[in-house]
Write a protein that holds these residues in place. Structure first.
Motif, PDB file in Angstrom:
ATOM      1  N   ALA A   1       0.840  -1.201   0.000  1.00 39.98           N
ATOM      2  CA  ALA A   1       0.000   0.000   0.000  1.00 39.98           C
ATOM      3  C   ALA A   1       0.876   1.252   0.000  1.00 39.98           C
ATOM      4  CB  ALA A   1      -0.919   0.002   1.217  1.00 39.98           C
ATOM      5  N   VAL A   2       0.389   2.306  -0.636  1.00 34.53           N
ATOM      6  CA  VAL A   2       1.099   3.582  -0.580  1.00 34.53           C
ATOM      7  C   VAL A   2       0.589   4.377   0.618  1.00 34.53           C
ATOM      8  CG1 VAL A   2       1.453   3.623  -3.069  1.00 34.53           C
ATOM      9  CG2 VAL A   2      -0.523   4.794  -2.095  1.00 34.53           C
ATOM     10  N   CYS A   3       1.394   5.354   1.062  1.00 38.04           N
ATOM     11  CA  CYS A   3       1.067   6.149   2.251  1.00 38.04           C
ATOM     12  C   CYS A   3       0.740   7.575   1.833  1.00 38.04           C
ATOM     13  CB  CYS A   3       2.236   6.128   3.228  1.00 38.04           C
ATOM     14  SG  CYS A   3       2.652   4.464   3.809  1.00 38.04           S
ATOM     15  N   ILE A   4      -0.464   8.029   2.175  1.00 37.29           N
ATOM     16  CA  ILE A   4      -0.940   9.359   1.807  1.00 37.29           C
ATOM     17  C   ILE A   4      -1.065  10.206   3.071  1.00 37.29           C
ATOM     18  CG2 ILE A   4      -2.754  10.702   0.700  1.00 37.29           C
ATOM     19  CD1 ILE A   4      -3.614   8.150  -0.757  1.00 37.29           C
ATOM     20  N   ALA A   5      -0.319  11.312   3.122  1.00 34.27           N
ATOM     21  CA  ALA A   5      -0.398  12.240   4.255  1.00 34.27           C
ATOM     22  C   ALA A   5      -1.315  13.404   3.879  1.00 34.27           C
ATOM     23  CB  ALA A   5       0.989  12.749   4.627  1.00 34.27           C
ATOM     24  N   ASP A   6      -2.402  13.550   4.593  1.00 32.14           N
ATOM     25  CA  ASP A   6      -3.353  14.642   4.401  1.00 32.14           C
ATOM     26  C   ASP A   6      -2.881  15.832   5.246  1.00 32.14           C
ATOM     27  OD1 ASP A   6      -5.472  16.434   4.599  1.00 32.14           O
ATOM     28  OD2 ASP A   6      -7.015  14.889   4.734  1.00 32.14           O
ATOM     29  N   GLU A   7      -2.324  16.845   4.564  1.00 34.19           N
ATOM     30  CA  GLU A   7      -1.791  18.044   5.235  1.00 34.19           C
ATOM     31  C   GLU A   7      -2.732  19.240   5.089  1.00 34.19           C
ATOM     32  OE1 GLU A   7       1.272  18.792   6.855  1.00 34.19           O
ATOM     33  OE2 GLU A   7       1.732  16.653   7.008  1.00 34.19           O
ATOM     34  N   VAL A   8      -3.985  18.978   4.734  1.00 32.56           N
ATOM     35  CA  VAL A   8      -4.926  20.059   4.451  1.00 32.56           C
ATOM     36  C   VAL A   8      -5.116  20.975   5.660  1.00 32.56           C
ATOM     37  CG1 VAL A   8      -7.329  20.566   3.882  1.00 32.56           C
ATOM     38  CG2 VAL A   8      -6.103  18.786   2.627  1.00 32.56           C
ATOM     39  N   GLN A   9      -5.101  20.422   6.853  1.00 36.16           N
ATOM     40  CA  GLN A   9      -5.318  21.239   8.053  1.00 36.16           C
ATOM     41  C   GLN A   9      -4.020  21.772   8.659  1.00 36.16           C
ATOM     42  OE1 GLN A   9      -8.174  22.167   9.492  1.00 36.16           O
ATOM     43  NE2 GLN A   9      -9.742  20.745   8.841  1.00 36.16           N
ATOM     44  N   VAL A  10      -2.933  21.034   8.557  1.00 32.24           N
ATOM     45  CA  VAL A  10      -1.765  21.351   9.402  1.00 32.24           C
ATOM     46  C   VAL A  10      -0.503  21.714   8.643  1.00 32.24           C
ATOM     47  CG1 VAL A  10      -2.620  19.940  11.303  1.00 32.24           C
ATOM     48  CG2 VAL A  10      -1.127  18.897   9.587  1.00 32.24           C
ATOM     49  N   GLY A  11      -0.546  21.722   7.329  1.00 29.26           N
ATOM     50  CA  GLY A  11       0.649  22.020   6.564  1.00 29.26           C
ATOM     51  C   GLY A  11       1.019  23.491   6.573  1.00 29.26           C
ATOM     52  N   PHE A  12       2.161  23.804   5.964  1.00 24.92           N
ATOM     53  CA  PHE A  12       2.622  25.175   5.758  1.00 24.92           C
ATOM     54  C   PHE A  12       3.010  25.882   7.051  1.00 24.92           C
ATOM     55  CE2 PHE A  12       0.217  23.951   2.060  1.00 24.92           C
ATOM     56  CZ  PHE A  12       1.000  24.412   1.012  1.00 24.92           C
ATOM     57  N   GLY A  13       3.643  25.137   7.959  1.00 25.25           N
ATOM     58  CA  GLY A  13       4.243  25.749   9.138  1.00 25.25           C
ATOM     59  C   GLY A  13       3.361  25.902  10.351  1.00 25.25           C
ATOM     60  N   ARG A  14       2.125  25.443  10.281  1.00 25.72           N
ATOM     61  CA  ARG A  14       1.219  25.644  11.422  1.00 25.72           C
ATOM     62  C   ARG A  14       1.720  24.955  12.689  1.00 25.72           C
ATOM     63  NH1 ARG A  14      -3.275  27.666  12.908  1.00 25.72           N
ATOM     64  NH2 ARG A  14      -3.639  28.480  10.811  1.00 25.72           N
ATOM     65  N   VAL A  15       2.330  23.793  12.569  1.00 24.40           N
ATOM     66  CA  VAL A  15       2.772  23.086  13.779  1.00 24.40           C
ATOM     67  C   VAL A  15       4.026  23.716  14.387  1.00 24.40           C
ATOM     68  CG1 VAL A  15       1.715  20.914  13.109  1.00 24.40           C
ATOM     69  CG2 VAL A  15       4.088  21.373  12.451  1.00 24.40           C
ATOM     70  N   GLY A  16       4.626  24.684  13.698  1.00 27.41           N
ATOM     71  CA  GLY A  16       5.728  25.448  14.279  1.00 27.41           C
ATOM     72  C   GLY A  16       7.066  24.747  14.213  1.00 27.41           C
ATOM     73  N   SER A  17       7.154  23.580  14.791  1.00 32.74           N
ATOM     74  CA  SER A  17       8.430  22.867  14.830  1.00 32.74           C
ATOM     75  C   SER A  17       8.871  22.396  13.453  1.00 32.74           C
ATOM     76  CB  SER A  17       8.324  21.655  15.772  1.00 32.74           C
ATOM     77  OG  SER A  17       7.284  20.779  15.338  1.00 32.74           O
ATOM     78  N   HIS A  18       7.923  22.196  12.543  1.00 34.93           N
ATOM     79  CA  HIS A  18       8.207  21.701  11.200  1.00 34.93           C
ATOM     80  C   HIS A  18       7.267  22.383  10.207  1.00 34.93           C
ATOM     81  CE1 HIS A  18       9.551  18.507  13.948  1.00 34.93           C
ATOM     82  NE2 HIS A  18      10.432  18.173  13.015  1.00 34.93           N
TER      83      HIS A  18
ATOM     84  N   VAL B   1       8.819  10.629   8.944  1.00 33.70           N
ATOM     85  CA  VAL B   1       8.458   9.761   7.827  1.00 33.70           C
ATOM     86  C   VAL B   1       8.395  10.592   6.549  1.00 33.70           C
ATOM     87  CG1 VAL B   1       7.160   8.114   9.228  1.00 33.70           C
ATOM     88  CG2 VAL B   1       5.977  10.081   8.214  1.00 33.70           C
ATOM     89  N   VAL B   2       8.442   9.907   5.421  1.00 34.98           N
ATOM     90  CA  VAL B   2       8.249  10.546   4.117  1.00 34.98           C
ATOM     91  C   VAL B   2       7.117   9.812   3.416  1.00 34.98           C
ATOM     92  CG1 VAL B   2       9.266  11.123   1.891  1.00 34.98           C
ATOM     93  CG2 VAL B   2      10.676  11.221   3.961  1.00 34.98           C
ATOM     94  N   PRO B   3       5.992  10.462   3.181  1.00 32.35           N
ATOM     95  CA  PRO B   3       4.866   9.811   2.511  1.00 32.35           C
ATOM     96  C   PRO B   3       5.165   9.565   1.035  1.00 32.35           C
ATOM     97  CG  PRO B   3       4.221  11.846   3.651  1.00 32.35           C
ATOM     98  CD  PRO B   3       5.706  11.842   3.575  1.00 32.35           C
ATOM     99  N   ASP B   4       4.293   8.802   0.405  1.00 36.10           N
ATOM    100  CA  ASP B   4       4.354   8.605  -1.043  1.00 36.10           C
ATOM    101  C   ASP B   4       3.545   9.665  -1.774  1.00 36.10           C
ATOM    102  OD1 ASP B   4       5.802   5.998  -0.925  1.00 36.10           O
ATOM    103  OD2 ASP B   4       3.959   5.377   0.101  1.00 36.10           O
ATOM    104  N   ILE B   5       2.536  10.188  -1.099  1.00 34.76           N
ATOM    105  CA  ILE B   5       1.669  11.238  -1.658  1.00 34.76           C
ATOM    106  C   ILE B   5       1.338  12.209  -0.524  1.00 34.76           C
ATOM    107  CG2 ILE B   5      -0.506  11.755  -2.830  1.00 34.76           C
ATOM    108  CD1 ILE B   5      -0.603   8.857  -3.786  1.00 34.76           C
ATOM    109  N   VAL B   6       1.372  13.509  -0.828  1.00 37.14           N
ATOM    110  CA  VAL B   6       0.982  14.531   0.144  1.00 37.14           C
ATOM    111  C   VAL B   6      -0.134  15.368  -0.473  1.00 37.14           C
ATOM    112  CG1 VAL B   6       1.726  16.528   1.492  1.00 37.14           C
ATOM    113  CG2 VAL B   6       3.299  14.632   1.131  1.00 37.14           C
ATOM    114  N   THR B   7      -1.187  15.621   0.309  1.00 31.41           N
ATOM    115  CA  THR B   7      -2.290  16.453  -0.175  1.00 31.41           C
ATOM    116  C   THR B   7      -2.346  17.749   0.622  1.00 31.41           C
ATOM    117  OG1 THR B   7      -3.895  15.408   1.326  1.00 31.41           O
ATOM    118  CG2 THR B   7      -3.626  14.446  -0.874  1.00 31.41           C
ATOM    119  N   MET B   8      -2.757  18.821  -0.061  1.00 32.66           N
ATOM    120  CA  MET B   8      -2.773  20.149   0.549  1.00 32.66           C
ATOM    121  C   MET B   8      -4.050  20.889   0.149  1.00 32.66           C
ATOM    122  SD  MET B   8       1.046  21.077  -0.748  1.00 32.66           S
ATOM    123  CE  MET B   8       2.283  19.767  -0.790  1.00 32.66           C
TER     124      MET B   8
END
Length: 507
Positions: free
Chosen positions: A302-319, A328-335
Motif C-alpha cells: 500500500a502507498v502512504c498518503i499524508a493529508d496536510e490540508v489542516q496542518v501544513g505550511f508551518g502551522r505546527v511550528g516545529s516543522h 516519515v516521508v509519505p508517497d503522496i501529500v495532499t494540501m
C-alpha cells in the motif's frame, strides 16, 4: 448649549457634537457612557433613545445595517441547502477581515482563533495584490504554457523531501484527497483503503466514503466494504493511554489489523491519514506511530498518503509539514485550505514513479486547477510565510499559549487535556480525570461565552467536547493573553461549576 472644540480640546477626535438623550442616569455623576458594545445596544437604547427627532435631522441620518442579520439568515435558509450550518446560536454577519480579526456589520472586531484557512492573515495585502495583478492580465487553464505554473510547482516541491517532486493542482483539499486516492488505486491496481477512525478528508464522494467522521456520523451510511478503519490513536481518552507502556505499538497494530482485513479482499491501495487529526479533536499522533504504520503499509504493497490540508505550511511550528514530526516521508501529500489563504487552491505532490503510473492514457485535466491566478496566490503565500517568519511565530506563540492553557488547567479540573503543536491546539473538557467522560455541554457553553468576549472559537471531536484553536499565523502573544484571560473568567462562572458538580451529584 456649548461649543465644538478643535482636535486638541476634543481628545484628538475630529470636531463633532455628541448629543445624547438620557432618561435615567442610573446613579452616574459627571460623564455618562456614550458608547456601547453592539451586544448591549438594546439596553442602552432603552435608556438613551434616538435624538434624531429632537434635532430635526433628515430621514436617513441614523445608521442602519444594510440588511438585518435575522432577515439575512432567513433569506439564506430559503435559498441555500438546509444542511449548510451556521456557527453560534446567534450567527455573525461578517463583512470584513484583517489579519487575525473579523469585523461584523456593526463595526465590532472579533479575534479569530479558528479560521485556519486564512493562514497568513485575512486579506493579507501581498496575497490580495498578487491575485489582483494576475487577474488583471490573464487567467486561463493549463493547456497553455505559463511561467506561474512551473515556478509554483518548482517552489512547492522544493519544500518537500525527496522523492516527492511531481505536482498536480486542484481547487480544494477535498479534491486533492480524491485525486490522491485515484493515484494510489491506479498505481497499485487495488481499491481498498485503510483510514484512521474519526478522520475527515473532505466532502467529495470518494473522500466522504473514506471519512469515518462523516460515514459514522449523523446521516451517514456506515463504513463501506472497501474502507478499513484503524483505531483513533487518542492517548488521552482512547483504550491505550499515554501513561501506559507500549501504547504507540498497540495503536500501530490497529493499522496493521486493518491492512490485514484489506488483504483478505485483495489488499489496500493506500493508508490515508491526517498528520494531526483535526475533526477527531486536535489529536497529535503518538511518537513513532507513523513509522510503524508506514512500514506495515509498505510491506503489504500500500502507498502512504499524508493529508496536510489542516496542518501544513508551518502551522505546527516545529516543522513545515505535520508528517515531519513523525520522521516519515509519505508517497503522496495532499494540501488545501492554508495553501491559498482563502483562495480556492489545492495540490497533490507525489513521486515520479506514481505519477508515471497514473499517466496510463487517460488525460488528467482540471479546468481551474493550476490557473495563473491561483499559482500567483500560492507563490505569494509562500513568500509571506518565509518573509514574516510565520512558522517561527507559530512555534513561539503556540508554545506560549499552550503553557498558559496548561497553567489554567491546574486550577480548573474541567479541562482534562491541552494538546497539539504550534498554533494547532485543542482543549478537551471532561467530568473528571478518572473516568474522563466528555463534557460537550461545557465546551459549547465556553465557546458561546467567549464569543461574548469578542473571541471566536469552535468545538470538535467525536463527542464535540474539544475546543479547537487554529488561528491565522499572525496571532500574537497579546492575543493569546486575551484568550486565556477570557477563558479564566468563563471557567469560573456558575454554569461551569454546576455542570461538573451536578454530574458528581447524580453519580
Amino acid at each position: 448649549m456649548g461649543r465644538i472644540g478643535d482636535f486638541p480640546q476634543n481628545g484628538d477626535w475630529a470636531p463633532h457634537l455628541h448629543f445624547q438623550i438620557i432618561t435615567d442616569l442610573l446613579g452616574w455623576e459627571g460623564s455618562f457612557p456614550g458608547v456601547a458594545l453592539p451586544s448591549q445596544m438594546p439596553v442602552w437604547r432603552s435608556i438613551s433613545p434616538d435624538p434624531a427627532h429632537m434635532l430635526a435631522l433628515p430621514s436617513g441620518s441614523t445608521y442602519t445595517p444594510e440588511q438585518d442579520a435575522t432577515a439575512l439568515e432567513s433569506a439564506r435558509r430559503t435559498h441555500l441547502g438546509p444542511n449548510l450550518s451556521l456557527s453560534y446560536s446567534r450567527p455573525l454577519h461578517v463583512v470584513r477581515g484583517w489579519m487575525q480579526h473579523l469585523y461584523t456589520e456593526d463595526g465590532q472586531a472579533w479575534l479569530d482563533c479558528v479560521n485556519n484557512v486564512c493562514h497568513v492573515g485575512h486579506a493579507h495585502p501581498d496575497v490580495v495584490a498578487a491575485a489582483h495583478r494576475q487577474a488583471s492580465v490573464l487567467n486561463t487553464n493549463t493547456r497553455y504554457l505559463h511561467s506561474n505554473l512551473v515556478q509554483y510547482a518548482e517552489r512547492l516541491s522544493s519544500m518537500l523531501p525527496d522523492p516527492l517532486e511531481v505536482c498536480f493542482f486542484t481547487n480544494s483539499g477535498s479534491e486533492a484527497n480524491e485525486l490522491a486516492i485515484r493515484l494510489a488505486r491506479t498505481f497499485t491496481d487495488r481499491r481498498d483503503l485503510v483510514v484512521v477512525d474519526v478522520a475527515y478528508h473532505g466532502n467529495t464522494g470518494a473522500v466522504v466514503e473514506a471519512s469515518p467522521y462523516k460515514f459514522d456520523g449523523p446521516g451517514g451510511s456506515g463504513r463501506p466494504e472497501h474502507v478499513h478503519v484503524a483505531p483513533l490513536p487518542d492517548t488521552f481518552r482512547g483504550p491505550y493511554r499515554a501513561e501506559e507502556p507500549g501504547h504507540t505499538e498497540r495503536y500501530a497494530a490497529g493499522v496493521e489489523a486493518a491492512l490485514e482485513a484489506a488483504g483478505r479482499r485483495g489488499g489496500a491501495a493506500a493508508f490515508l491519514h491526517e498528520s494531526l487529526l483535526s475533526c477527531a479533536g486536535q489529536i497529535e499522533l503518538p511518537e513513532g506511530y507513523l513509522e510503524l504504520a508506514y512500514a506495515a503499509a509498505r510491506e503489504r504493497g500500500a502507498v502512504c498518503i499524508a493529508d496536510e490540508v489542516q496542518v501544513g505550511f508551518g502551522r505546527v511550528g516545529s516543522h513545515f509539514w505535520g508528517f515531519e514530526t513523525q520522521r516519515v516521508v509519505p508517497d503522496i501529500v495532499t494540501m488545501g485550505k492554508p495553501i491559498g489563504n482563502g483562495h480556492p487552491l489545492g495540490a497533490v505532490v507525489t513521486t515520479r514513479e506514481i505519477a508515471e503510473a497514473f499517466a496510463n492514457g487517460m488525460e488528467y485535466f482540471n479546468t481551474f486547477g493550476g490557473n495563473p491566478v491561483s499559482c500567483a496566490v500560492g507563490l505569494a503565500v509562500l513568500d509571506v510565510i518565509e518573509r514574516e517568519g510565520l512558522q517561527e511565530r507559530a512555534a513561539r506563540v503556540g508554545t506560549y499559549l499552550k503553557k498558559a492553557l496548561n497553567e489554567l488547567r491546574e486550577h480548573h479540573p474541567v479541562i482534562g487535556d491541552v494538546r497539539g503543536r504550534g498554533l494547532f491546539l485543542g482543549i478537551e473538557f471532561v467530568r473528571d480525570m478518572q473516568d474522563r467522560e466528555p463534557l460537550a455541554e461545557v465546551a459549547s457553553y465556553v465557546v458561546e461565552r467567549l464569543k461574548e468576549h469578542g473571541i471566536l472559537l469552535s468545538t470538535d471531536g467525536a463527542d464535540h467536547n474539544v475546543i479547537k484553536i487554529k488561528p491565522p499565523l499572525v496571532f500574537e502573544e497579546s492575543d493569546a493573553d486575551r484568550v486565556v484571560d477570557a477563558l479564566q473568567r468563563v471557567l469560573a462562572e456558575d454554569y461551569v461549576q454546576h455542570a461538573r458538580n451536578d454530574i458528581h451529584g447524580r453519580a
